[in-house]
Design a protein around this motif. Sequence first.
Motif, PDB file in Angstrom:
ATOM      1  N   GLY A  69       0.140  -0.895   8.913  1.00 49.48           N
ATOM      2  CA  GLY A  69       1.168  -1.774   8.377  1.00 49.48           C
ATOM      3  C   GLY A  69       0.767  -2.397   7.056  1.00 49.48           C
ATOM      4  O   GLY A  69       1.560  -2.458   6.102  1.00 49.48           O
ATOM      5  N   ALA A  70      -0.479  -2.874   6.963  1.00 46.65           N
ATOM      6  CA  ALA A  70      -0.972  -3.460   5.720  1.00 46.65           C
ATOM      7  C   ALA A  70      -0.989  -2.422   4.601  1.00 46.65           C
ATOM      8  O   ALA A  70      -0.595  -2.706   3.458  1.00 46.65           O
ATOM      9  CB  ALA A  70      -2.364  -4.038   5.941  1.00 46.65           C
ATOM     10  N   ALA A  71      -1.429  -1.212   4.931  1.00 50.18           N
ATOM     11  CA  ALA A  71      -1.485  -0.145   3.933  1.00 50.18           C
ATOM     12  C   ALA A  71      -0.080   0.240   3.476  1.00 50.18           C
ATOM     13  O   ALA A  71       0.153   0.498   2.285  1.00 50.18           O
ATOM     14  CB  ALA A  71      -2.214   1.064   4.500  1.00 50.18           C
ATOM     15  N   TYR A  72       0.858   0.288   4.424  1.00 50.06           N
ATOM     16  CA  TYR A  72       2.239   0.658   4.077  1.00 50.06           C
ATOM     17  C   TYR A  72       2.804  -0.339   3.068  1.00 50.06           C
ATOM     18  O   TYR A  72       3.433   0.049   2.078  1.00 50.06           O
ATOM     19  CB  TYR A  72       3.098   0.691   5.333  1.00 50.06           C
ATOM     20  N   GLY A  73       2.585  -1.640   3.325  1.00 51.43           N
ATOM     21  CA  GLY A  73       3.079  -2.646   2.392  1.00 51.43           C
ATOM     22  C   GLY A  73       2.446  -2.533   1.020  1.00 51.43           C
ATOM     23  O   GLY A  73       3.125  -2.637  -0.012  1.00 51.43           O
ATOM     24  N   LEU A  74       1.136  -2.291   0.991  1.00 44.47           N
ATOM     25  CA  LEU A  74       0.433  -2.171  -0.286  1.00 44.47           C
ATOM     26  C   LEU A  74       0.847  -0.912  -1.049  1.00 44.47           C
ATOM     27  O   LEU A  74       1.082  -0.955  -2.262  1.00 44.47           O
ATOM     28  CB  LEU A  74      -1.073  -2.133  -0.051  1.00 44.47           C
ATOM     29  N   LEU A  75       0.938   0.190  -0.349  1.00 46.87           N
ATOM     30  CA  LEU A  75       1.188   1.463  -1.021  1.00 46.87           C
ATOM     31  C   LEU A  75       2.635   1.616  -1.477  1.00 46.87           C
ATOM     32  O   LEU A  75       2.904   2.238  -2.511  1.00 46.87           O
ATOM     33  CB  LEU A  75       0.819   2.623  -0.093  1.00 46.87           C
ATOM     34  N   PHE A  76       3.561   1.052  -0.716  1.00 44.92           N
ATOM     35  CA  PHE A  76       4.975   1.251  -1.043  1.00 44.92           C
ATOM     36  C   PHE A  76       5.664  -0.025  -1.527  1.00 44.92           C
ATOM     37  O   PHE A  76       6.863  -0.017  -1.803  1.00 44.92           O
ATOM     38  CB  PHE A  76       5.697   1.864   0.159  1.00 44.92           C
ATOM     39  N   GLY A  77       4.908  -1.120  -1.599  1.00 49.02           N
ATOM     40  CA  GLY A  77       5.386  -2.307  -2.282  1.00 49.02           C
ATOM     41  C   GLY A  77       6.489  -3.077  -1.602  1.00 49.02           C
ATOM     42  O   GLY A  77       7.243  -3.788  -2.282  1.00 49.02           O
ATOM     43  N   TYR A  78       6.579  -2.981  -0.282  1.00 46.76           N
ATOM     44  CA  TYR A  78       7.657  -3.690   0.409  1.00 46.76           C
ATOM     45  C   TYR A  78       7.169  -4.190   1.760  1.00 46.76           C
ATOM     46  O   TYR A  78       6.496  -3.469   2.499  1.00 46.76           O
ATOM     47  CB  TYR A  78       8.866  -2.766   0.599  1.00 46.76           C
TER      48      TYR A  78
ATOM     49  N   PHE B 243      -5.655  -7.310   2.357  1.00 42.88           N
ATOM     50  CA  PHE B 243      -5.734  -6.225   3.340  1.00 42.88           C
ATOM     51  C   PHE B 243      -6.591  -6.656   4.527  1.00 42.88           C
ATOM     52  O   PHE B 243      -6.246  -6.396   5.685  1.00 42.88           O
ATOM     53  CB  PHE B 243      -6.317  -4.969   2.688  1.00 42.88           C
ATOM     54  N   LEU B 244      -7.699  -7.328   4.244  1.00 38.47           N
ATOM     55  CA  LEU B 244      -8.555  -7.841   5.312  1.00 38.47           C
ATOM     56  C   LEU B 244      -7.805  -8.869   6.159  1.00 38.47           C
ATOM     57  O   LEU B 244      -7.928  -8.871   7.393  1.00 38.47           O
ATOM     58  CB  LEU B 244      -9.807  -8.469   4.704  1.00 38.47           C
TER      59      LEU B 244
ATOM     60  N   GLY C   6       0.629 -10.125   7.437  1.00 39.36           N
ATOM     61  CA  GLY C   6      -0.670 -10.767   7.239  1.00 39.36           C
ATOM     62  C   GLY C   6      -1.287 -10.399   5.910  1.00 39.36           C
ATOM     63  O   GLY C   6      -2.055 -11.178   5.329  1.00 39.36           O
ATOM     64  N   MET C   7      -0.939  -9.207   5.411  1.00 40.53           N
ATOM     65  CA  MET C   7      -1.379  -8.791   4.088  1.00 40.53           C
ATOM     66  C   MET C   7      -0.425  -9.296   3.016  1.00 40.53           C
ATOM     67  O   MET C   7      -0.836  -9.881   2.000  1.00 40.53           O
ATOM     68  CB  MET C   7      -1.458  -7.261   4.034  1.00 40.53           C
ATOM     69  N   GLY C   8       0.873  -9.088   3.221  1.00 35.80           N
ATOM     70  CA  GLY C   8       1.859  -9.309   2.171  1.00 35.80           C
ATOM     71  C   GLY C   8       2.093 -10.747   1.783  1.00 35.80           C
ATOM     72  O   GLY C   8       2.201 -11.070   0.585  1.00 35.80           O
ATOM     73  N   LEU C   9       2.162 -11.650   2.758  1.00 37.53           N
ATOM     74  CA  LEU C   9       2.474 -13.042   2.436  1.00 37.53           C
ATOM     75  C   LEU C   9       1.348 -13.732   1.657  1.00 37.53           C
ATOM     76  O   LEU C   9       1.606 -14.379   0.635  1.00 37.53           O
ATOM     77  CB  LEU C   9       2.815 -13.809   3.715  1.00 37.53           C
ATOM     78  N   PRO C  10       0.078 -13.621   2.104  1.00 31.76           N
ATOM     79  CA  PRO C  10      -1.003 -14.220   1.287  1.00 31.76           C
ATOM     80  C   PRO C  10      -1.110 -13.584  -0.099  1.00 31.76           C
ATOM     81  O   PRO C  10      -1.405 -14.270  -1.080  1.00 31.76           O
ATOM     82  CB  PRO C  10      -2.267 -13.957   2.117  1.00 31.76           C
ATOM     83  N   LEU C  11      -0.854 -12.290  -0.178  1.00 35.18           N
ATOM     84  CA  LEU C  11      -0.942 -11.599  -1.464  1.00 35.18           C
ATOM     85  C   LEU C  11       0.132 -12.103  -2.416  1.00 35.18           C
ATOM     86  O   LEU C  11      -0.126 -12.385  -3.586  1.00 35.18           O
ATOM     87  CB  LEU C  11      -0.800 -10.087  -1.245  1.00 35.18           C
ATOM     88  N   HIS C  12       1.359 -12.229  -1.898  1.00 34.00           N
ATOM     89  CA  HIS C  12       2.495 -12.572  -2.750  1.00 34.00           C
ATOM     90  C   HIS C  12       2.549 -14.065  -3.080  1.00 34.00           C
ATOM     91  O   HIS C  12       2.836 -14.435  -4.224  1.00 34.00           O
ATOM     92  CB  HIS C  12       3.790 -12.148  -2.054  1.00 34.00           C
TER      93      HIS C  12
END
Length: 312
Positions: A221-230, A84-85, A68-74
Motif C-alpha cells: 500500500g505504501a509503495a502504491y501511493g508513492l509510485l502512483f502518487g495517489y 515509507f517506514l 501511514g505513508m501518505g499523510l505524514p509525507l504530504h
Amino acid sequence: MTARVLALHGGLIAVLLALHFLLPAYHHGNLARVMVLACYAIGYNVLFGYTGLLSLGHAMFFAAGMYGMGLPLHFLGIGAELAFLAGLLSAAALALVVGLLALRTAGVAFMIVTLMFSEAVYLTILLAGKWTRGDEGVVLERAERVFFGLDLSDPDIRYLAALALFALCLFLTLWLVRQPAGRVLIAIRENDERARLLGYDIFRHKLAAVVISGTISGAAGAAYGLLFGYVGATFAEVQYSIFPLLWVLLGGAGTIIGPFFGVLFMFYLIDLSSGITSAYMLIAGIALVLLTLFAPQGLAGELRRRRMRWLP
C-alpha cells in the motif's frame, strides 16, 4: 533451498527485468502496477495460503500502509524514506492489534471480525475527511515522491522500484515458508489441533502470520501511493479485501509465484474485457468460473499438481 526453486523464481525476476526494456509504455505501466498488487497478494497468501486463515478485511492493512505513508509525507513533509517506514509501522501495528483480538475467534467468526475491523478503518478514513479528503483522496506531488534521490514518478524508475519490492517480497516469503516456523504455519493450515498436540504455540504462530501478512500488505500500500502518487479511500473498501482472495485463488493458494500470476491474469482479463463491452465484469466472471471449475487449485497450483511437484 534447491537450485531449481531458485532458478524458477530468479528466472521470473529476470524475465520481468527484461520486459522493462521491451514493453511499450502502456503495458510497462500496467506491469509495474501488477507487481505492486502482487506484493499485496503475497502478503495475503502468507495468511490464507500458508496458514489457512481466511481474512475478509485485508484492505485495512493496505490502506494503513498507504495512509501511514501518505499523510505524514504530504502534511508533515518528513521525506519519502521516513514516510515509507511510517507506512510499514502503521500496518504492522494495526495487524498486531487486529491479530490479538481477531484470533480469539476462528473460522467464520474470524472472517466476520476482520471484515468489521476493515469497515471500521474505512469509515474512520471517511470521517477524518479533513485530513484524508475521503473519496477524493490525496494527490502526492512529484517533488514529494523522491526516494533516496530517485524520482519515483519517472516511469523507468517506478518500474524498477516495483520490481525490487516484488523481488524482495517474493524471496522473503520463499525463505519464510522453508524455515521451521514456516513449516509450522503449514502444519497449522493442515490440522491446527494436531500441531497443538505436538507442542507448538498455535496462537503465537498465527499472530506472527497476521503481523507478517499485514506488514507485507502495508508495504504494498505504501509503495502504491508513492509510485502512483495517489492515496484514496477506495483502497480501503470491501472490494480491495476481496481482490487479494481472488488473486490468490486464481494463482494458486499456498504457492510462492501463484499470487503474481493471479494478479496478472485478472488484471488483463478485466482490461481486455472492458475494451470489448461495458459488461466486462460478466465476461470476467464467466472466465473466472471456468477457471475455478477446470483449475480448482489455481494456475500455479495446477502446475504443481500436474508437472512440478517440487513447486513451493
